[in-house]
Design a protein around this motif. Structure first.
Motif, PDB file in Angstrom:
ATOM      1  N   TYR A   3      43.471  68.859   9.400  1.00 44.60           N
ATOM      2  CA  TYR A   3      42.025  69.092   9.270  1.00 44.60           C
ATOM      3  C   TYR A   3      41.389  68.093   8.312  1.00 44.60           C
ATOM      4  CZ  TYR A   3      41.879  73.571  11.784  1.00 44.60           C
ATOM      5  OH  TYR A   3      41.904  74.544  12.741  1.00 44.60           O
ATOM      6  N   ASN A  50      28.339  83.270  16.274  1.00 43.51           N
ATOM      7  CA  ASN A  50      27.323  82.628  15.424  1.00 43.51           C
ATOM      8  C   ASN A  50      27.476  83.080  13.970  1.00 43.51           C
ATOM      9  OD1 ASN A  50      26.208  81.451  17.743  1.00 43.51           O
ATOM     10  ND2 ASN A  50      25.057  83.327  18.139  1.00 43.51           N
ATOM     11  N   ARG A  81      36.360  80.445  24.958  1.00 41.20           N
ATOM     12  CA  ARG A  81      34.986  80.906  24.719  1.00 41.20           C
ATOM     13  C   ARG A  81      34.212  79.852  23.934  1.00 41.20           C
ATOM     14  NH1 ARG A  81      33.315  85.952  20.986  1.00 41.20           N
ATOM     15  NH2 ARG A  81      31.057  85.836  21.256  1.00 41.20           N
ATOM     16  N   TRP A  82      34.883  79.298  22.947  1.00 46.63           N
ATOM     17  CA  TRP A  82      34.214  78.283  22.126  1.00 46.63           C
ATOM     18  C   TRP A  82      33.896  77.047  22.972  1.00 46.63           C
ATOM     19  CZ3 TRP A  82      30.890  77.530  18.828  1.00 46.63           C
ATOM     20  CH2 TRP A  82      30.840  76.453  17.933  1.00 46.63           C
ATOM     21  N   ILE A  89      44.516  78.566  12.173  1.00 45.42           N
ATOM     22  CA  ILE A  89      43.121  78.987  12.019  1.00 45.42           C
ATOM     23  C   ILE A  89      42.560  79.137  13.434  1.00 45.42           C
ATOM     24  CG2 ILE A  89      40.853  78.278  11.126  1.00 45.42           C
ATOM     25  CD1 ILE A  89      42.986  78.807   8.938  1.00 45.42           C
ATOM     26  N   LEU A  90      41.734  80.139  13.648  1.00 44.08           N
ATOM     27  CA  LEU A  90      41.182  80.335  14.989  1.00 44.08           C
ATOM     28  C   LEU A  90      40.330  79.131  15.390  1.00 44.08           C
ATOM     29  CD1 LEU A  90      40.269  84.114  14.946  1.00 44.08           C
ATOM     30  CD2 LEU A  90      41.962  82.993  16.413  1.00 44.08           C
ATOM     31  N   PRO A  91      40.379  78.771  16.671  1.00 43.90           N
ATOM     32  CA  PRO A  91      39.666  77.571  17.129  1.00 43.90           C
ATOM     33  C   PRO A  91      38.146  77.677  17.003  1.00 43.90           C
ATOM     34  CG  PRO A  91      40.782  78.686  18.959  1.00 43.90           C
ATOM     35  CD  PRO A  91      41.229  79.349  17.710  1.00 43.90           C
ATOM     36  N   SER A  92      37.641  78.875  16.818  1.00 45.46           N
ATOM     37  CA  SER A  92      36.192  79.021  16.686  1.00 45.46           C
ATOM     38  C   SER A  92      35.752  78.977  15.224  1.00 45.46           C
ATOM     39  CB  SER A  92      35.742  80.338  17.339  1.00 45.46           C
ATOM     40  OG  SER A  92      36.539  81.391  16.872  1.00 45.46           O
ATOM     41  N   PHE A  93      36.617  78.462  14.354  1.00 42.03           N
ATOM     42  CA  PHE A  93      36.244  78.195  12.965  1.00 42.03           C
ATOM     43  C   PHE A  93      36.176  76.686  12.776  1.00 42.03           C
ATOM     44  CE2 PHE A  93      36.403  82.048  10.249  1.00 42.03           C
ATOM     45  CZ  PHE A  93      36.626  82.973  11.254  1.00 42.03           C
ATOM     46  N   THR A  94      35.229  76.255  11.954  1.00 48.22           N
ATOM     47  CA  THR A  94      35.142  74.818  11.706  1.00 48.22           C
ATOM     48  C   THR A  94      35.491  74.526  10.251  1.00 48.22           C
ATOM     49  OG1 THR A  94      33.781  72.848  11.951  1.00 48.22           O
ATOM     50  CG2 THR A  94      32.641  74.829  11.202  1.00 48.22           C
ATOM     51  N   PHE A  95      36.211  73.426  10.084  1.00 46.59           N
ATOM     52  CA  PHE A  95      36.641  73.043   8.747  1.00 46.59           C
ATOM     53  C   PHE A  95      35.462  72.436   7.988  1.00 46.59           C
ATOM     54  CE2 PHE A  95      38.507  69.670   5.985  1.00 46.59           C
ATOM     55  CZ  PHE A  95      39.023  70.526   5.031  1.00 46.59           C
ATOM     56  N   GLU A 134      38.740  71.618  17.183  1.00 46.80           N
ATOM     57  CA  GLU A 134      39.229  70.725  16.128  1.00 46.80           C
ATOM     58  C   GLU A 134      40.741  70.567  16.157  1.00 46.80           C
ATOM     59  OE1 GLU A 134      37.521  72.181  12.478  1.00 46.80           O
ATOM     60  OE2 GLU A 134      35.474  71.802  13.163  1.00 46.80           O
ATOM     61  N   GLN A 135      41.428  71.550  16.776  1.00 45.04           N
ATOM     62  CA  GLN A 135      42.885  71.439  16.848  1.00 45.04           C
ATOM     63  C   GLN A 135      43.273  70.729  18.137  1.00 45.04           C
ATOM     64  OE1 GLN A 135      44.605  75.447  16.079  1.00 45.04           O
ATOM     65  NE2 GLN A 135      42.602  75.922  15.225  1.00 45.04           N
ATOM     66  N   THR A 171      39.947  82.671  22.653  1.00 46.22           N
ATOM     67  CA  THR A 171      38.933  82.277  21.665  1.00 46.22           C
ATOM     68  C   THR A 171      38.528  80.820  21.876  1.00 46.22           C
ATOM     69  OG1 THR A 171      39.899  83.844  20.118  1.00 46.22           O
ATOM     70  CG2 THR A 171      38.464  82.162  19.183  1.00 46.22           C
ATOM     71  N   PHE A 191      38.872  65.404   9.172  1.00 45.80           N
ATOM     72  CA  PHE A 191      37.432  65.665   9.365  1.00 45.80           C
ATOM     73  C   PHE A 191      36.627  65.477   8.079  1.00 45.80           C
ATOM     74  CE2 PHE A 191      39.490  68.213  12.706  1.00 45.80           C
ATOM     75  CZ  PHE A 191      38.856  67.689  13.805  1.00 45.80           C
ATOM     76  N   LYS A 240      30.969  77.670  25.128  1.00 49.30           N
ATOM     77  CA  LYS A 240      29.736  77.526  24.333  1.00 49.30           C
ATOM     78  C   LYS A 240      29.481  76.080  23.957  1.00 49.30           C
ATOM     79  CE  LYS A 240      28.812  80.597  21.036  1.00 49.30           C
ATOM     80  NZ  LYS A 240      28.096  81.875  20.964  1.00 49.30           N
ATOM     81  N   ASP A 257      32.874  83.277  12.319  1.00 50.00           N
ATOM     82  CA  ASP A 257      33.408  82.883  13.595  1.00 50.00           C
ATOM     83  C   ASP A 257      32.247  82.332  14.432  1.00 50.00           C
ATOM     84  OD1 ASP A 257      34.244  82.906  16.274  1.00 50.00           O
ATOM     85  OD2 ASP A 257      35.681  84.481  15.927  1.00 50.00           O
ATOM     86  N   LEU A 258      32.337  81.046  14.795  1.00 49.15           N
ATOM     87  CA  LEU A 258      31.214  80.404  15.489  1.00 49.15           C
ATOM     88  C   LEU A 258      30.966  81.021  16.861  1.00 49.15           C
ATOM     89  CD1 LEU A 258      32.004  76.720  14.496  1.00 49.15           C
ATOM     90  CD2 LEU A 258      30.436  78.301  13.390  1.00 49.15           C
ATOM     91  N   ASN A 259      31.981  81.617  17.443  1.00 47.61           N
ATOM     92  CA  ASN A 259      31.766  82.320  18.720  1.00 47.61           C
ATOM     93  C   ASN A 259      30.756  83.443  18.568  1.00 47.61           C
ATOM     94  OD1 ASN A 259      33.238  80.951  20.620  1.00 47.61           O
ATOM     95  ND2 ASN A 259      35.126  82.116  20.278  1.00 47.61           N
TER      96      ASN A 259
END
Lengths: 275, 563, 427
Positions: free
Chosen positions: A270, A252, C209-210, A218-224, C218-219, C206, A273, C213, A248-250
């Motif tokens: 995950y 917003n 960038r996160w 999962i892309l790091p800019s996603f939150t579980f 989380e990983q 990515t 969390f 910000k 994608d939180l990057n």
């Protein structure tokens, strides 16, 4: 219902652009008039009659017109461009930009379809029995206005960037997809029943994606967020359970990404969390 | 070739001809007294005849424009021009391809256009593109205010040396005038910063924007350049910036000698009152009042036309703010020791409060400034809209009804805040001829352009509208339609447009100034510049210079300086 | 003997313009200041040359070769015109007019190197600058997926890591980070080396960038790099005064291609909220940037332009020559100053070999070997003058140092002859 049958006269060598092949253009016309409709063979302006053997009789309205293409039209681009109603059945494989800016009606492809299926689609349905290329429902380069409404169903596999810049509608891929399904999507739903090569929902601002198969990460800019039991698409419930992410939180973004728990044991970390 | 344009209604403000029915004779590319009986006759009965349009500020060529093209494929693909036997193919819309720019200007009846901002280091690129813009004559302004060599000389008070350097660079790079873009602010953008007032310090040069503007204004006078300094203000695009605009104009008041000595460009973008985007209001009345009382100032509008635009300026920090506000894609391009450009696509929407205010500002400026010889029509193409929309602007200026029609559809709050509904001035064709060709030619001191007197270049626009019958106030749609596609455009004595279509194509001239300078001074300056060059640039001085053979059709204009 | 100074080197996208060359008896005899590649280029340009035009492998006159080329191009229904990155802007300009006239597809080698950079830019923009800006100001430099020590030998000394600027005086005042899948020569000279897992650049960009910000990762590990390390690098990026990211094919050709660039653009854009940050592609061939520029100003698009319907149409993936060849869509090819047979995928080369190919090139290459028509030309920057654009789009004038071999014309001249005859034929 009127039926018109198009058969390629020869195996095409150079690309053909035949945006005139739509129920809207055929309805109410004689065979002669249909034969005279414009098409491009490479850099030569030609007619449908030069390229296809045309038989049958169209209906009076687009709604009453069914176009059947027999044979291989892999090199033919833009079939069904801007169609509003009626039906096109392609009994083989088809070229790029199938159903570009389509507004209504139905297109069925019995073979494979090349890239940019339903580019900037605004309504109707496209169903491909075989595999699909890249950029399903995507706009042209630099544009941000992707598919808005309608449904695209791929029974085989699809390439990269399924539903790029999607603004609405539904895309279902029964096989696997390449990278970046739902990239930049704002609204709408993508269901991938097979595996995905990764980067689901990159830069998405909204909309929903579900993957029933494996995703590498999962892309790091996603939150579980949570584990959910099911996922709803067009009123139908699809059983999970799913890991649900927001992103994608990057960007917003507030898109929702659902990934099968069962097929993705490597994402178990995950769950810590959840507490 | 000889041409006789018969019986047209001629508007030639420089020669004080106001709608007189007369013949215009053309021979060997010039306007002449009379021609022989074999001359080609154009029957211009019931038509409007004007000199070819002269656009004083447009972005048509060079690295910034091309970056806009590359950045925006989505801008082009629905507006295409197929090749014909006369014309090359191309694309529009806000950032058209080079050939299309030439053709579309010609179709509007424009025959001279100035690229408004060329960074010196990339001016070779500007010229290569200008070479590929057909039909129109053209030139470019050089951006010089954030140039390190200029800043060095100015901060040391070496005005004469700085003047000599600028004389040299105009000649070496084939430019026409001194362009100033956010003086000092763009240098600070090298560090991601900006200036906020005319008196902010610009380290490490120990100089202020005010000192830069005054210095360049003095130099412009020393060099006796044909155009004034051409200035894009500090604080552009910020609420409340009309004060900076007036302050900048006032900063050079004492340097004037009865003639204009500063041109402030696209004033719509620096004519904002209020303190925030919420309290935004037009600052046009205040600016108009200042301009009305101060003959040393000329301006152009930068009028907003609603729809797609591509903002592109040499004001890097402004473009950065705009990308933050819009979230749209953003290109930034800093140029070593010289400046920085930025590009952000933008759509002006009628219902948007800010956009609607912006629309009113341009029109208020045009209508409240009394002297049309000092306010010019531009959209700062493609910043506030493409040049192809000039006829829409003209219709707004000529018709209160046209304005009212649009005002009914704009943001209500913006309409309430504007004085526009109370302004009943309507431009005449004579005044339109002033703000689109006569006054701009005069401001550029292009003595052969912008008029139809004997000896002038035979650059002529003929529009299929009868000014004696059509009432622009009521029938503004007819005006708009006629001005979109000239019945004839004649360039250098050749018919290039007929019935709105290109019928002939060739390359127009690129003109540039060649200021005179004592040989000794030039040598001394070049010695100093060569030293600085090694330190400041990543190219050698020799390779910076543009040869005259690099211009497709070069026309140098010698300027007698007081160096 | 004469010495020519301020010569622009026509080899890589750095376009160093301080080369000094001695010319004796019509030959370059000595080269000063050039890198090893540059010296080889200037002194060995006479090797592997073609001196006579050929049709079907047999020597022909220039006129015969041009007539044959014109016949092939005029009859083609979907011809491709490809290469263009090692010739002058003027020659490319003529090529565009030929493509337009015959309804062909005009594409340059960006299509297979930095095409993704352009596509990424078209979605997100780019914050960039000329090289001097980096030299004067950058106190932090990242080289991502590029190896200038090898491919752009003078880049670091002249323009970037080790250059001497107005505000930043040299290597010891700059922090250098290298991101690559292996420890290259450039990486060995860096302060920090980040070994990214192959095809994971997108994830790393990515994550950075996160982290910039101030988001939580989380990983525990991303792209093979621990989350803490990524946060540390993010802090470093934020706290520089002026950062510059140079990137190469390691980024444009790893999985995701254009999207990697978009991610890098987005990271750099984010960083501009905190400090000043720019990025720049390390362009390979000396005028590939010029090819993009001139195509853009004439057609609106920087590469992959399809004129088959009389106007420019652009959609990489559809109109890119490598894709057209792979699909076998074209029926003739004009190759100028390029060797696709050596660089293209097998299927594309196989299809190229099936159609009539016209190649215009100074040198014998695998592509000339399969060509129906071969027209030799002069080397621009050595035997002919012309304009070229550096990787940062600074235009420079290439010089003519020596005469070309007898009866050899420049690309521009040969293309103009083809254009003239095509116009007579097609109208």
């Amino acid at each position: 219902m009127g039926e018109i049958i198009l058969k390629p006269k020869v195996a095409f060598k150079v690309p053909i652009i035949a945006e005139t092949i739509t129920p809207d253009n055929f309805a109410g016309k004689s065979i002669k008039e249909i034969e005279d409709l414009e098409a491009w063979e490479g850099n030569r302006k030609t007619t449908l009659g030069e390229l296809f053997e045309i038989t049958g009789a169209p209906g009076e309205t687009p709604k009453d017109t069914k176009i059947i293409i027999e044979g291989d039209v892999k090199k033919v681009k833009k079939i069904g461009c801007k169609m509003t109603d009626g039906e096109i059945i392609i009994k083989g494989s088809v070229g790029m930009y199938l159903g570009e800016e389509m507004k209504g009606g139905k297109i069925t492809v019995e073979g494979d379809a090349d890239s940019w299926i339903g580019t900037r689609m605004k309504g109707g349905q496209i169903e491909v029995k075989g595999n699909a290329g890249d950029y399903i429902g995507a706009p042209y380069r630099g544009d941000t206005k992707g598919m808005k409404k309608g449904t695209i169903i791929i029974h085989g596999n699809a390439g990269n960037e399924v539903g790029c810049w999607m603004r609405g509608g539904t895309i279902i891929v029964k096989g696997n997809t390449g990278l970046f399904p739902g990239i930049h999507m704002k609204k709408g739903t993508i269901l991938i029943e097979g595996d995905c090569a990764g980067r689901c929902g990159a830069m998405m601002k909204g909309g929903k994606i579900a993957v029933l198969g494996y995703v590498p990460s999962i892309l790091p800019s996603f939150t579980f967020e949570e584990i959910k039991k099911s996922f709803k698409i067009k009123g139908e419930k699809i059983k999970g359970p799913f890991y649900v992410f927001t992103g994608d939180l990057n960007e917003n973004g507030a898109g929702r990404l659902h990934v099968s728990v069962e097929k993705n044991k490597h994402l178990q970390f995950y769950e810590k969390f959840l507490e | 070739m000889e041409i006789l344009i018969k019986n047209g209604y001629v508007y030639d403000p420089i020669n004080k001809i106001d709608g007189e029915k007369m013949d215009i004779a053309v021979k060997d590319g010039k306007i002449v007294e009379s021609v022989g009986s074999n001359a080609k006759v154009i029957d211009a009965s019931n038509m409007l005849v004007m000199p070819g349009g002269v656009d004083i500020h447009s972005h048509i060529a060079g690295s910034k424009v091309n970056s806009g093209r590359i950045l925006r494929p989505e801008d082009h693909y629905k507006d295409v021009e197929p090749r014909t036997t006369v014309t090359r193919s191309g694309v529009g819309y806000t950032v058209p391809s080079s050939y299309t720019i030439g053709y579309r200007y010609a179709k509007l009846g424009y025959t001279t256009v100035i690229e408004a901002a060329s960074p010196p280091l990339k001016t070779r690129h500007t010229h290569e593109e200008l070479n590929d813009i057909p039909l129109i004559d053209k030139t470019c302004y050089l951006v010089l205010d954030n140039n390190w060599i200029v800043l060095d000389y100015l901060s040391q008070g070496e005005i004469d040396k700085c003047a000599a350097f600028i004389a040299w660079i105009l000649k070496a790079l084939k430019g026409y005038a001194i362009k100033i873009v956010n003086p000092g602010g763009v240098e600070l953008w090298g560090w991601g910063r900006n200036v906020e007032s005319l008196d902010d310090q610009v380290p490490p040069f120990n100089i202020t924007p005010r000192e830069i503007v005054r210095g360049l204004c003095k130099i412009n006078k020393i060099l006796n350049l044909p155009h004034t300094i051409h200035l894009h203000t500090n604080n552009l695009g910020k609420p409340g910036n009309y004060r900076t605009t007036i302050e900048t104009m006032d900063a050079v008041k004492d340097l004037a000698d009865g003639k204009p000595n500063i041109h402030v460009t696209h004033v719509q973008f620096c004519g904002y009152g209020g303190d925030t985007w919420i309290t935004l209001r037009s600052g046009a009345p205040e600016i108009a009042k200042y301009v009305n009382n101060h003959p040393h100032v000329t301006i152009d509008l930068g009028q907003v036309v609603f729809g797609e635009a591509t903002t592109m300026t040499g004001d890097g920090p402004f473009q950065f703010i705009l990308q933050s506000l819009t979230g749209n894609k953003w290109k930034n391009a800093d140029v070593e020791a010289e400046g920085s450009a930025g590009i952000v696509p933008y759509k002006f929407k009628r219902k948007n409060f800010v956009n609607a205010i912006q629309w009113t500002i341009g029109l208020e400026l045009a209508l409240l400034i009394k002297d049309p010889w000092r306010v010019f029509l531009t959209t700062d193409h493609p910043n506030a809209g493409p040049f192809t929309e000039y006829p829409r602007v003209i219709a707004w200026l000529m018709s209160t009804k046209a304005r009212e029609k649009t005002m009914e559809r704009i943001n209500k709050r913006a309409k309430k805040r504007s004085v526009l509904p109370s302004v009943d001035r309507e431009y005449t064709f004579y005044e339109i001829a002033i703000i689109t060709r006569a006054a701009t030619a005069k401001a550029l001191n292009l003595t052969n352009k912008g008029h139809l007197g004997v000896g002038a270049d035979a650059d002529i626009a003929i529009y299929n509208i009868n000014p004696m019958e059509v009432n622009p106030s009521k029938e503004y749609k007819k005006v708009r339609k006629a001005l979109r596609r000239a019945a004839y455009t004649i360039k250098g004595g050749e018919i290039i447009v007929k019935d709105g279509e290109i019928v002939k194509s060739f390359v127009g001239e690129t003109f540039w100034v060649k200021p005179t300078m004592p040989e000794e001074l030039e040598k001394e300056i070049l010695r100093e510049v060569a030293e600085k060059f090694k330190e400041y640039y990543t190219v050698s001085l020799e390779n910076y210079i543009i040869g005259e053979h690099e211009l497709a059709r070069s026309r140098s204009i010698t300027v007698n300086t007081s160096l | 003997m004469k010495t020519i100074s301020n010569v622009v080197c026509p080899f890589c996208g750095s376009l160093c313009d301080d080369i000094e060359v001695d010319v004796e008896n019509g030959q370059v005899t000595k080269v000063r200041r050039g890198c090893a590649i540059s010296i080889a280029k200037f002194t060995k340009y006479g090797e592997e040359r073609i001196y006579k035009p050929r049709i079907d492998g047999k020597e022909a006159s220039l006129e015969e070769a041009i007539d044959k080329a014109v016949e092939i191009l005029a009859n083609a229904k979907y011809p491709i015109l490809y290469g263009w990155s090692c010739t002058s802007t003027e020659a490319i300009n003529v090529g565009i007019e030929i493509a337009e006239l015959i309804g062909g597809v005009m594409d340059n080698t960006a299509s297979v190197c930095h095409g993704p950079t352009i596509i990424g830019e078209q979605d997100a923009g780019i914050s960039t600058c000329t090289l001097g800006q980096v030299k004067h100001r950058a106190d932090l430099i990242i080289y991502w997926g590029c190896n200038p020590a090898h491919a752009h030998p003078r880049h670091m000394a002249r323009y970037s890591a080790a250059s001497k600027g107005k505000f930043v005086k040299g290597r010891n005042e700059r922090k250098v980070i290298v991101v690559d899948v292996r420890k290259t020569r450039t990486a060995k000279a860096a302060d920090i080396f980040i070994q990214v897992e192959p095809n994971s650049d997108y994830e790393l960009l990515t994550a950075l960038r996160w982290a910039v910000k101030n988001g939580e990762l989380e990983q525990p590990k991303i792209a093979g790099i621990p989350a803490e390390k990524i946060e540390e690098i993010a802090d470093m990026l934020i706290s520089c005064r002026f950062g510059a990211l140079f990137f190469g094919l390691g980024l444009t050709m790893s999985a995701g291609k254009a999207r990697n660039i978009e991610a890098a653009v987005s990271l750099v854009r984010e960083l501009n909220n905190y400090t000043k940050f720019v990025m720049m592609p390390m362009r390979g061939h000396f005028n590939v940037t010029g090819a993009n520029e001139v195509m853009a100003w004439i057609t609106g698009y920087p590469f992959a332009v399809d004129f088959s319907r009389g106007y420019p149409f652009y959609n990489p993936g559809d109109t890119t020559v490598v894709d057209i060849l792979t699909r076998g869509d074209c029926d003739a090819a004009l190759i100028v100053a390029s060797d696709p047979v050596s660089g293209f995928p097998t299927e594309a080369v196989r299809n190229l070999a099936k159609i009539p190919v016209i190649t215009i090139d100074p040198h014998e290459t695998p592509t000339t070997m399969i060509s129906k028509v071969v027209i030799p030309t002069a080397l621009v920057g050595i035997e002919a003058e012309g304009s070229a654009y550096r990787m940062d789009a600074v235009p420079l004038r290439l010089k003519k140092l020596v005469d070309p071999p007898p009866n050899i014309l420049s690309d521009e001249e040969v293309l103009k002859m083809i254009l003239k005859k095509l116009k007579e034929r097609v109208g």
